[in-house]
Design a protein around this motif. Structure first.
Motif, mmCIF file in Angstrom:
data_model
loop_
_atom_site.group_PDB
_atom_site.id
_atom_site.type_symbol
_atom_site.label_atom_id
_atom_site.label_comp_id
_atom_site.label_asym_id
_atom_site.label_seq_id
_atom_site.Cartn_x
_atom_site.Cartn_y
_atom_site.Cartn_z
ATOM 1 N N UNK A 243 -18.178 46.351 97.225
ATOM 2 C CA UNK A 243 -17.447 45.933 95.976
ATOM 3 C C UNK A 243 -16.520 46.769 96.167
ATOM 4 N N UNK A 244 -16.937 47.653 96.213
ATOM 5 C CA UNK A 244 -15.808 49.122 95.969
ATOM 6 C C UNK A 244 -14.852 48.820 97.382
ATOM 7 N N UNK A 245 -14.752 48.294 98.130
ATOM 8 C CA UNK A 245 -13.689 47.774 99.138
ATOM 9 C C UNK A 245 -13.132 47.021 99.221
ATOM 10 N N UNK A 246 -13.564 46.138 98.989
ATOM 11 C CA UNK A 246 -12.179 45.484 97.921
ATOM 12 C C UNK A 246 -12.161 45.076 96.533
ATOM 13 N N UNK A 247 -12.524 45.581 95.821
ATOM 14 C CA UNK A 247 -12.353 45.821 94.513
ATOM 15 C C UNK A 247 -11.291 46.940 93.951
ATOM 16 N N UNK B 7 -24.919 45.351 88.624
ATOM 17 C CA UNK B 7 -26.525 44.146 87.389
ATOM 18 C C UNK B 7 -27.271 43.293 88.667
ATOM 19 N N UNK B 8 -26.011 42.377 88.686
ATOM 20 C CA UNK B 8 -26.160 41.202 89.346
ATOM 21 C C UNK B 8 -25.914 41.516 91.189
ATOM 22 N N UNK B 9 -26.190 42.352 91.964
ATOM 23 C CA UNK B 9 -26.543 42.720 93.393
ATOM 24 C C UNK B 9 -26.498 41.063 94.820
ATOM 25 N N UNK B 10 -27.741 41.003 93.822
ATOM 26 C CA UNK B 10 -28.509 39.910 95.178
ATOM 27 C C UNK B 10 -27.890 39.059 94.870
ATOM 28 N N UNK B 11 -26.777 38.339 93.963
ATOM 29 C CA UNK B 11 -26.216 37.415 93.375
ATOM 30 C C UNK B 11 -24.882 37.883 94.475
ATOM 31 N N UNK B 12 -24.026 38.539 93.908
ATOM 32 C CA UNK B 12 -22.426 39.339 94.389
ATOM 33 C C UNK B 12 -22.543 39.134 96.187
ATOM 34 N N UNK B 13 -24.260 39.915 96.690
ATOM 35 C CA UNK B 13 -24.499 40.132 98.106
ATOM 36 C C UNK B 13 -23.961 38.415 99.123
ATOM 37 N N UNK B 14 -24.767 37.706 98.316
ATOM 38 C CA UNK B 14 -24.974 35.957 98.360
ATOM 39 C C UNK B 14 -24.298 35.407 98.782
ATOM 40 N N UNK B 15 -23.450 35.893 97.882
ATOM 41 C CA UNK B 15 -21.628 35.253 96.972
ATOM 42 C C UNK B 15 -20.568 36.040 98.504
ATOM 43 N N UNK B 16 -20.688 37.351 98.800
ATOM 44 C CA UNK B 16 -19.683 37.541 100.179
ATOM 45 C C UNK B 16 -20.050 36.878 101.239
ATOM 46 N N UNK B 17 -21.746 36.668 101.000
ATOM 47 C CA UNK B 17 -22.014 36.008 102.585
ATOM 48 C C UNK B 17 -21.377 34.963 102.407
ATOM 49 N N UNK B 18 -21.284 33.928 101.541
ATOM 50 C CA UNK B 18 -21.378 32.513 102.090
ATOM 51 C C UNK B 18 -19.585 32.741 101.769
ATOM 52 N N UNK B 19 -18.445 33.562 101.376
ATOM 53 C CA UNK B 19 -17.438 33.118 101.213
ATOM 54 C C UNK B 19 -16.629 33.445 102.531
ATOM 55 N N UNK B 20 -18.115 34.233 103.213
ATOM 56 C CA UNK B 20 -17.117 34.822 104.643
ATOM 57 C C UNK B 20 -16.436 36.352 104.114
ATOM 58 N N UNK B 21 -16.707 37.056 103.667
ATOM 59 C CA UNK B 21 -15.908 38.602 103.330
ATOM 60 C C UNK B 21 -16.649 38.845 103.824
#
Length: 65
Positions: free
Chosen positions: A21-25, A36-50
């Motif tokens: 998150x810090x690397x991109x934002x 707070x929502x890191x599991x969903x955020x990590x899955x999101x980053x995996x799915x969009x290809x970051x």
């Protein structure tokens, strides 16, 4: 008895999501939201290809160089 390895892995993945998150934002507010929502955020980053093309290991090592 609880398995401490599961808790340790959960914590490490949470810290890993914060590093991404810090690397991109570079935003404290988004860092708190992603914490707070890191599991969903990590899955999101995996799915969009970051995290493709070896970025999954390049991003965390960039903090320790």
């Amino acid at each position: 008895m609880r398995n401490t390895n599961t808790g340790l892995l959960y914590s490490i993945l949470g810290i890993y999501a914060l590093l991404i998150s810090w690397h991109y934002n570079h935003s404290i507010i988004l860092l708190i939201i992603h914490y707070i929502f890191w599991p969903a955020y990590l899955i999101y980053e995996l799915l969009i290809g970051h995290l493709s093309h070896d970025l999954w290991k390049t991003i965390p090592t960039s903090y320790f160089k």
